[in-house]
Design a protein around this motif. Structure first.
Motif, PDB file in Angstrom:
ATOM      1  N   ASP A  56     -48.796 -27.920 -63.454  1.00 55.45           N
ATOM      2  CA  ASP A  56     -50.066 -28.164 -62.774  1.00 55.45           C
ATOM      3  C   ASP A  56     -50.056 -29.523 -62.066  1.00 55.45           C
ATOM      4  OD1 ASP A  56     -50.944 -25.739 -63.663  1.00 55.45           O
ATOM      5  OD2 ASP A  56     -52.228 -26.522 -65.254  1.00 55.45           O
ATOM      6  N   VAL A  57     -49.448 -30.525 -62.719  1.00 60.34           N
ATOM      7  CA  VAL A  57     -49.322 -31.839 -62.093  1.00 60.34           C
ATOM      8  C   VAL A  57     -48.497 -31.711 -60.814  1.00 60.34           C
ATOM      9  CG1 VAL A  57     -48.472 -34.201 -62.347  1.00 60.34           C
ATOM     10  CG2 VAL A  57     -49.540 -33.040 -64.299  1.00 60.34           C
ATOM     11  N   ILE A  58     -47.415 -30.939 -60.894  1.00 62.70           N
ATOM     12  CA  ILE A  58     -46.554 -30.746 -59.724  1.00 62.70           C
ATOM     13  C   ILE A  58     -47.314 -30.028 -58.612  1.00 62.70           C
ATOM     14  CG2 ILE A  58     -44.509 -29.529 -58.870  1.00 62.70           C
ATOM     15  CD1 ILE A  58     -43.228 -30.033 -61.601  1.00 62.70           C
ATOM     16  N   TYR A  59     -48.013 -28.955 -58.955  1.00 68.89           N
ATOM     17  CA  TYR A  59     -48.730 -28.170 -57.944  1.00 68.89           C
ATOM     18  C   TYR A  59     -49.763 -29.029 -57.218  1.00 68.89           C
ATOM     19  CZ  TYR A  59     -52.044 -24.908 -55.908  1.00 68.89           C
ATOM     20  OH  TYR A  59     -52.890 -24.269 -55.039  1.00 68.89           O
ATOM     21  N   GLU A  60     -50.534 -29.806 -57.968  1.00 69.67           N
ATOM     22  CA  GLU A  60     -51.584 -30.620 -57.359  1.00 69.67           C
ATOM     23  C   GLU A  60     -50.998 -31.699 -56.448  1.00 69.67           C
ATOM     24  OE1 GLU A  60     -53.921 -32.061 -60.582  1.00 69.67           O
ATOM     25  OE2 GLU A  60     -54.677 -30.072 -61.133  1.00 69.67           O
ATOM     26  N   THR A  61     -49.791 -32.146 -56.764  1.00 73.35           N
ATOM     27  CA  THR A  61     -49.133 -33.166 -55.948  1.00 73.35           C
ATOM     28  C   THR A  61     -48.473 -32.545 -54.732  1.00 73.35           C
ATOM     29  OG1 THR A  61     -48.710 -34.437 -57.971  1.00 73.35           O
ATOM     30  CG2 THR A  61     -47.497 -35.077 -55.992  1.00 73.35           C
ATOM     31  N   GLN A  62     -47.754 -31.451 -54.929  1.00 71.32           N
ATOM     32  CA  GLN A  62     -47.011 -30.808 -53.845  1.00 71.32           C
ATOM     33  C   GLN A  62     -47.871 -30.452 -52.649  1.00 71.32           C
ATOM     34  OE1 GLN A  62     -45.213 -27.485 -55.894  1.00 71.32           O
ATOM     35  NE2 GLN A  62     -43.164 -28.291 -55.537  1.00 71.32           N
ATOM     36  N   LYS A  63     -49.096 -30.004 -52.902  1.00 74.88           N
ATOM     37  CA  LYS A  63     -49.917 -29.511 -51.795  1.00 74.88           C
ATOM     38  C   LYS A  63     -50.359 -30.624 -50.852  1.00 74.88           C
ATOM     39  CE  LYS A  63     -54.171 -29.454 -54.601  1.00 74.88           C
ATOM     40  NZ  LYS A  63     -55.220 -28.580 -55.179  1.00 74.88           N
ATOM     41  N   LEU A  64     -50.143 -31.888 -51.246  1.00 78.68           N
ATOM     42  CA  LEU A  64     -50.508 -33.025 -50.404  1.00 78.68           C
ATOM     43  C   LEU A  64     -49.280 -33.734 -49.834  1.00 78.68           C
ATOM     44  CD1 LEU A  64     -53.402 -34.373 -52.638  1.00 78.68           C
ATOM     45  CD2 LEU A  64     -53.617 -33.093 -50.497  1.00 78.68           C
ATOM     46  N   VAL A  65     -48.116 -33.090 -49.980  1.00 79.20           N
ATOM     47  CA  VAL A  65     -46.870 -33.599 -49.416  1.00 79.20           C
ATOM     48  C   VAL A  65     -46.467 -32.684 -48.265  1.00 79.20           C
ATOM     49  CG1 VAL A  65     -44.452 -34.169 -49.872  1.00 79.20           C
ATOM     50  CG2 VAL A  65     -46.176 -34.524 -51.651  1.00 79.20           C
ATOM     51  N   GLY A 159     -34.606 -29.553 -45.323  1.00 83.80           N
ATOM     52  CA  GLY A 159     -35.588 -28.604 -44.818  1.00 83.80           C
ATOM     53  C   GLY A 159     -36.194 -27.699 -45.868  1.00 83.80           C
ATOM     54  N   PHE A 160     -35.794 -27.833 -47.141  1.00 81.55           N
ATOM     55  CA  PHE A 160     -36.363 -27.009 -48.206  1.00 81.55           C
ATOM     56  C   PHE A 160     -37.621 -27.689 -48.716  1.00 81.55           C
ATOM     57  CE2 PHE A 160     -31.835 -25.888 -48.257  1.00 81.55           C
ATOM     58  CZ  PHE A 160     -31.947 -24.540 -48.028  1.00 81.55           C
ATOM     59  N   GLN A 161     -38.761 -27.233 -48.196  1.00 88.47           N
ATOM     60  CA  GLN A 161     -40.021 -27.923 -48.423  1.00 88.47           C
ATOM     61  C   GLN A 161     -40.466 -27.841 -49.879  1.00 88.47           C
ATOM     62  OE1 GLN A 161     -42.937 -26.794 -45.565  1.00 88.47           O
ATOM     63  NE2 GLN A 161     -44.340 -28.453 -46.062  1.00 88.47           N
ATOM     64  N   ASN A 162     -41.127 -28.922 -50.318  1.00 94.19           N
ATOM     65  CA  ASN A 162     -41.711 -29.003 -51.659  1.00 94.19           C
ATOM     66  C   ASN A 162     -40.683 -28.884 -52.775  1.00 94.19           C
ATOM     67  OD1 ASN A 162     -44.379 -29.696 -51.370  1.00 94.19           O
ATOM     68  ND2 ASN A 162     -45.031 -27.612 -50.957  1.00 94.19           N
ATOM     69  N   THR A 163     -39.527 -29.491 -52.580  1.00 96.79           N
ATOM     70  CA  THR A 163     -38.534 -29.595 -53.644  1.00 96.79           C
ATOM     71  C   THR A 163     -38.888 -30.798 -54.522  1.00 96.79           C
ATOM     72  OG1 THR A 163     -36.793 -28.586 -52.323  1.00 96.79           O
ATOM     73  CG2 THR A 163     -36.093 -29.941 -54.161  1.00 96.79           C
ATOM     74  N   VAL A 164     -38.768 -30.622 -55.833  1.00 94.02           N
ATOM     75  CA  VAL A 164     -39.106 -31.673 -56.789  1.00 94.02           C
ATOM     76  C   VAL A 164     -37.892 -31.990 -57.645  1.00 94.02           C
ATOM     77  CG1 VAL A 164     -40.643 -32.349 -58.679  1.00 94.02           C
ATOM     78  CG2 VAL A 164     -41.470 -30.804 -56.893  1.00 94.02           C
ATOM     79  N   THR A 165     -37.590 -33.269 -57.822  1.00 93.39           N
ATOM     80  CA  THR A 165     -36.572 -33.685 -58.779  1.00 93.39           C
ATOM     81  C   THR A 165     -37.188 -34.717 -59.712  1.00 93.39           C
ATOM     82  OG1 THR A 165     -35.723 -35.368 -57.251  1.00 93.39           O
ATOM     83  CG2 THR A 165     -34.606 -33.243 -57.263  1.00 93.39           C
ATOM     84  N   THR A 166     -36.680 -34.788 -60.918  1.00 94.86           N
ATOM     85  CA  THR A 166     -37.233 -35.704 -61.913  1.00 94.86           C
ATOM     86  C   THR A 166     -36.196 -36.718 -62.350  1.00 94.86           C
ATOM     87  OG1 THR A 166     -36.604 -34.299 -63.775  1.00 94.86           O
ATOM     88  CG2 THR A 166     -38.771 -33.909 -62.786  1.00 94.86           C
ATOM     89  N   GLY A 167     -36.680 -37.836 -62.876  1.00 93.23           N
ATOM     90  CA  GLY A 167     -35.797 -38.886 -63.379  1.00 93.23           C
ATOM     91  C   GLY A 167     -36.613 -40.003 -63.984  1.00 93.23           C
ATOM     92  N   ILE A 168     -36.043 -41.192 -63.971  1.00 97.27           N
ATOM     93  CA  ILE A 168     -36.727 -42.369 -64.498  1.00 97.27           C
ATOM     94  C   ILE A 168     -36.573 -43.534 -63.528  1.00 97.27           C
ATOM     95  CG2 ILE A 168     -36.347 -41.690 -66.915  1.00 97.27           C
ATOM     96  CD1 ILE A 168     -34.137 -43.873 -66.989  1.00 97.27           C
ATOM     97  N   ILE A 169     -37.395 -44.560 -63.736  1.00 94.14           N
ATOM     98  CA  ILE A 169     -37.162 -45.840 -63.072  1.00 94.14           C
ATOM     99  C   ILE A 169     -35.976 -46.476 -63.792  1.00 94.14           C
ATOM    100  CG2 ILE A 169     -38.067 -48.129 -62.548  1.00 94.14           C
ATOM    101  CD1 ILE A 169     -39.512 -46.019 -60.979  1.00 94.14           C
TER     102      ILE A 169
END
Length: 384
Positions: A56-65, A159-169
């Motif tokens: 849900d966090v991802i979905y809410e963020t993706q739609k504004l990118v 060109g692959f829209q709304n791709t998400v990757t995770t990691g750390i600082i």
């Protein structure tokens, strides 16, 4: 877009700036111990701070990118930061142009205008009338991230829209210079980024709040760099309050003295197949189905496609080879290990799969695919 344009400058550390993909890549001897896990939208883990499922966090963020197309093969990312329809992105994504095309997560194509851009710091603001009034992403305004904070990078690599990757600082205070931009006090991140991520947001994994602007990455290895949003908010807000009447003259990313190098069809094809299996592993069947070509979809409906993968628990690509047929087509041959559920039991099998990859309407697609079993667990062979 079909192909990216890479720009490189050999300095004390060799830097490579991607123009078409709109991301800077840096060659260095930094050890590659850090890595980020690819993610495409359906983890069931929950945020401790919001109590929401991560998806849900991802979905809410993706739609504004959004994806930004600046012409001449240049493509990058941006994100909505206020209710005036203003996007933050990197300057090298929109350098040399006044007008851009915006592709939203809900498949709209909108017009955008550059209203502010720096010739020294790699930031810019694009105003999109079609986004006026929409609720923006939340910015982290007062506190910087710390080493170990969990983050997500969101954008449109290749060109692959709304791709998400995770990691750390994974580091703080990194600085370097790539003409004409100076990169100072950056976050170093382990979330992988690729051409097209530039200008996209780095967000807190637990809340989706924006921490930075993804701008650069190690050419080999899972290390990227992001401009802290707290360092540039005053500048971008000033442009939003009073847009530049005349934009500074800029040559654009392919005119700044760097050497051009184009991304290869082989890289695009291997990325597409990997992206396809990442989607299946995260049960994002809608997105995986969208990567198929029209002729394949004519033979298999979405419901049939989804049903065929419902019992697939996980796919690992063991080996991959790409044969480039021409600048429009390639053949990808891979060996995959598949953990699947059959007859109420788990089964681990190896398959050889072959995909024909090509362009349809300027989008790279899986045109056809076939596979065969090459190895199964001994007790499972007896069942067939």
């Amino acid at each position: 877009m079909r192909k990216g344009t890479w720009l490189s400058l050999i300095m004390s550390v060799a830097f490579l700036l991607f123009g078409a993909g709109a991301v800077v890549f840096i060659r260095s001897e930094i050890p590659k111990q850090l890595s980020g896990k690819p993610l495409l939208a359906v983890s069931e883990s929950r945020s401790e701070k919001t109590g929401k499922p991560l998806k849900d966090v991802i979905y809410e963020t993706q739609k504004l990118v959004v994806m930004i197309e600046s012409g001449n093969g240049k493509q990058g990312s941006g994100f909505l930061y206020n209710n005036q329809g203003d996007l933050i992105t990197n300057a090298h994504v929109v350098s040399g142009v006044h007008k851009v095309k915006i592709h939203t997560a809900d498949a709209r194509e909108l017009d955008g205008e550059v209203i502010g851009i720096s010739t020294e710091t790699d930031i810019a603001v694009v105003r999109v009338p079609g986004l006026v009034g929409e609720k923006p992403l939340k910015m982290v305004r007062n506190k910087k991230a710390e080493i170990g904070d969990e983050v997500m990078a969101i954008g449109s690599p290749l060109g692959f829209q709304n791709t998400v990757t995770t990691g750390i600082i994974s580091g703080l205070g990194r600085s370097f210079k790539i003409e004409p931009y100076s990169y100072k006090d950056l976050y170093q991140i382990s979330a992988p980024i690729a051409p097209g991520n530039s200008g996209g947001p780095l967000v807190r994994r637990d809340t989706g709040e924006v921490l930075g602007i993804n701008s650069a990455g190690i050419e080999q290895g899972s290390i990227g760099f992001s401009i802290p949003i707290v360092n540039v908010l005053a500048t971008v807000e000033a442009w939003s309050s009073k847009p530049m009447e005349v934009l500074p003259e800029q040559e654009g990313t392919n005119g700044n003295g760097m050497v051009k190098q184009e991304a290869t069809m082989s890289e695009y094809a291997s990325y597409l197949v990997t992206h396809f299996y990442d989607s299946l592993n995260n049960a994002d069947y809608v997105y995986a189905y969208s990567l198929l070509g029209g002729s394949w979809k004519e033979l298999k409906s979405y419901d049939e496609f989804r049903e065929g993968y419902m019992l697939t628990r996980n796919v690992v690509i063991d080996d991959m080879h790409v044969t480039v047929n021409n600048d429009q087509q390639a053949t990808v041959t891979a060996i995959i290990s598949v953990d699947e559920r059959v007859g109420g039991k788990n089964k681990l099998s190896k398959y050889q799969v072959i995909y024909e990859v090509g362009y349809e309407n300027d989008q790279l697609k899986l045109i056809t695919g076939r596979g065969k079993v090459i190895e199964q667990a001994a007790h499972e062979k007896e069942q067939h």
